[in-house]
Design an enzyme around this catalytic site. Structure first.
Site, mmCIF file in Angstrom:
data_model
loop_
_atom_site.group_PDB
_atom_site.id
_atom_site.type_symbol
_atom_site.label_atom_id
_atom_site.label_comp_id
_atom_site.label_asym_id
_atom_site.label_seq_id
_atom_site.Cartn_x
_atom_site.Cartn_y
_atom_site.Cartn_z
ATOM 1 N N VAL A 119 -6.802 75.940 94.834
ATOM 2 C CA VAL A 119 -7.984 75.149 95.169
ATOM 3 C C VAL A 119 -9.234 75.706 94.493
ATOM 4 O O VAL A 119 -10.351 75.367 94.858
ATOM 5 C CB VAL A 119 -8.191 75.089 96.701
ATOM 6 C CG1 VAL A 119 -7.032 74.364 97.371
ATOM 7 C CG2 VAL A 119 -8.368 76.485 97.298
ATOM 8 N N ASP A 120 -9.033 76.585 93.482
ATOM 9 C CA ASP A 120 -10.163 77.311 92.900
ATOM 10 C C ASP A 120 -10.781 76.646 91.673
ATOM 11 O O ASP A 120 -11.839 77.058 91.203
ATOM 12 C CB ASP A 120 -9.749 78.746 92.539
ATOM 13 C CG ASP A 120 -8.481 78.814 91.692
ATOM 14 O OD1 ASP A 120 -8.304 77.961 90.802
ATOM 15 O OD2 ASP A 120 -7.671 79.743 91.928
ATOM 16 N N HIS A 135 -3.374 70.602 96.239
ATOM 17 C CA HIS A 135 -3.940 70.913 97.554
ATOM 18 C C HIS A 135 -5.449 70.706 97.622
ATOM 19 O O HIS A 135 -6.097 71.205 98.539
ATOM 20 C CB HIS A 135 -3.585 72.349 97.935
ATOM 21 C CG HIS A 135 -2.112 72.583 98.032
ATOM 22 N ND1 HIS A 135 -1.454 73.587 97.360
ATOM 23 C CD2 HIS A 135 -1.148 71.909 98.723
ATOM 24 C CE1 HIS A 135 -0.157 73.527 97.630
ATOM 25 N NE2 HIS A 135 0.048 72.520 98.452
ATOM 26 N N CYS A 143 -16.271 64.037 104.458
ATOM 27 C CA CYS A 143 -16.588 63.728 105.850
ATOM 28 C C CYS A 143 -15.368 63.102 106.507
ATOM 29 O O CYS A 143 -14.790 62.141 105.986
ATOM 30 C CB CYS A 143 -17.765 62.766 105.919
ATOM 31 S SG CYS A 143 -18.154 62.226 107.614
ATOM 32 N N CYS A 146 -16.673 59.171 107.740
ATOM 33 C CA CYS A 146 -16.942 58.068 106.807
ATOM 34 C C CYS A 146 -16.253 58.248 105.461
ATOM 35 O O CYS A 146 -16.263 57.332 104.638
ATOM 36 C CB CYS A 146 -18.444 57.891 106.597
ATOM 37 S SG CYS A 146 -19.238 59.229 105.651
ATOM 38 N N CYS A 194 -22.432 65.662 108.144
ATOM 39 C CA CYS A 194 -22.483 64.791 106.976
ATOM 40 C C CYS A 194 -23.871 64.156 106.869
ATOM 41 O O CYS A 194 -24.433 63.676 107.868
ATOM 42 C CB CYS A 194 -21.420 63.707 107.115
ATOM 43 S SG CYS A 194 -21.493 62.381 105.894
ATOM 44 N N SER A 235 3.918 81.337 91.289
ATOM 45 C CA SER A 235 4.138 80.723 92.603
ATOM 46 C C SER A 235 5.424 81.262 93.202
ATOM 47 O O SER A 235 6.461 81.327 92.531
ATOM 48 C CB SER A 235 4.234 79.201 92.496
ATOM 49 O OG SER A 235 4.541 78.625 93.756
ATOM 50 N N LEU A 278 1.267 87.664 84.464
ATOM 51 C CA LEU A 278 1.019 86.369 83.826
ATOM 52 C C LEU A 278 0.078 86.441 82.632
ATOM 53 O O LEU A 278 0.378 85.895 81.563
ATOM 54 C CB LEU A 278 0.463 85.396 84.862
ATOM 55 C CG LEU A 278 1.515 84.566 85.599
ATOM 56 C CD1 LEU A 278 0.903 83.863 86.786
ATOM 57 C CD2 LEU A 278 2.133 83.558 84.648
#
Length: 301
Positions: A119-120, A135, A143, A146, A194, A235, A278
């Site tokens: 998620v970076d 992800h 929000c 909405c 929000c 992973s 890696l």
């Protein structure tokens, strides 16, 4: 994030051994049409810890679940306080040699796409363009009332203004951008609503206990169908959200190669697992393929 934190996997004793020869990666990429599936291990060299390696964050940290976040205002206060602090470190992370190598392989037409379990946003920061964020991304907030999507950087500025002087020292930063803080350190941290409807804001990521949106899963399945092969980078494939694509590729007769120092849940489906770091490995592979890697990422994370 991702699946329920209670899920775990212990490597079986009869898993195929890893190799220290990067040759299988070279051959896979030389043939082209490679789909990359990346995990937390590709970002550790950027200072972002993983979940399950020795010293990984799951040994000391229980990620926020979707159920807790939506059910409890105090849980949201705790999450946003810790995440706000973690974002300062997380947002400063920069792509490493592994991310830059993947971007270089894409520029040279060797890849058919990238599925990132992270998620970076570091693949995009390194210059990769065809990336599916399985992800989600910490760079966005959504929000729950909405559906409005906003910038995490903009929210960070609002939170800073609403919580002047909030600067506790975290014990650690985790792969989901969450910092380890005590309840006393969280204190009366102010959570913001929000701006559109006043609803509850959530990072645009898949929490543990939450499912990946079906259209995103189908997009990934299509990428697997269209790819010539699958290259897994960093992973453990412990949770099904990533493992299912390895199984799909193997069942379709597509070669799978894994680069991960520790055994993974997908080793039985792979031609081989390259048990090497890696960044250095992908740099060596790029050299052998005469692919130039940019020294610095072109974009900010």
């Amino acid at each position: 994030m991702r699946m329920r934190p209670t899920l775990s996997w212990t490597p079986a004793g009869d898993l195929p051994p890893g190799t220290t020869d990067p040759g299988p990666v070279v051959e896979l990429l030389r043939a082209g049409g490679v789909l990359v599936l990346s995990g937390a291990g590709i970002s550790t060299e950027s200072g972002i810890p993983d979940y399950r390696s020795e010293g990984g964050s799951l040994g000391r940290h229980t990620p926020m679940t979707y159920q807790d976040f939506t059910a409890s205002a105090q849980a949201r206060r705790r999450y946003w306080a810790r995440s706000h602090l973690g974002w300062r470190t997380f947002g400063r992370a920069r792509p490493n040699a592994g991310h830059r190598a993947v971007a270089a392989f894409e520029r040279h037409g060797l890849l058919s796409g990238v599925i990132s379990q992270n998620v970076d946003g570091l693949h995009q920061a390194a210059g990769s363009e065809d990336v599916v964020e399985l992800h989600g991304s910490l760079s966005r907030v959504v929000c729950l009332s909405c559906g409005a999507v906003g910038s995490r950087r903009a929210l960070a500025l609002r939170l800073k203004e609403a919580n002047p002087g909030f600067a506790p020292t975290a014990a650690a930063i985790n792969p989901d951008g969450d910092a380890d803080l005590t309840d006393a350190q969280v204190g009366d941290f102010r959570v913001l609503p929000c701006l559109v409807c006043g609803g509850v804001l959530k990072p645009d990521v898949v929490f543990f206990g939450e499912t990946v949106p079906a259209p995103r899963v189908e997009r990934c399945r299509r990428l697997v169908r269209e790819a010539r092969s699958l290259l897994v980078l960093g992973s453990s494939l412990t949770v099904m959200s990533g493992l299912r694509f390895v199984r799909q590729a193997a069942e379709a007769g597509k070669p799978v190669v894994i680069v991960n120092r520790d055994p993974t849940r997908g080793d039985h489906h792979a031609l081989t697992r390259v048990a090497l770091p890696l960044g250095a490995t992908l740099t060596t592979v790029a050299d052998q393929l005469h692919v130039r890697i940019d020294a610095e990422a072109a974009e900010e994370a």
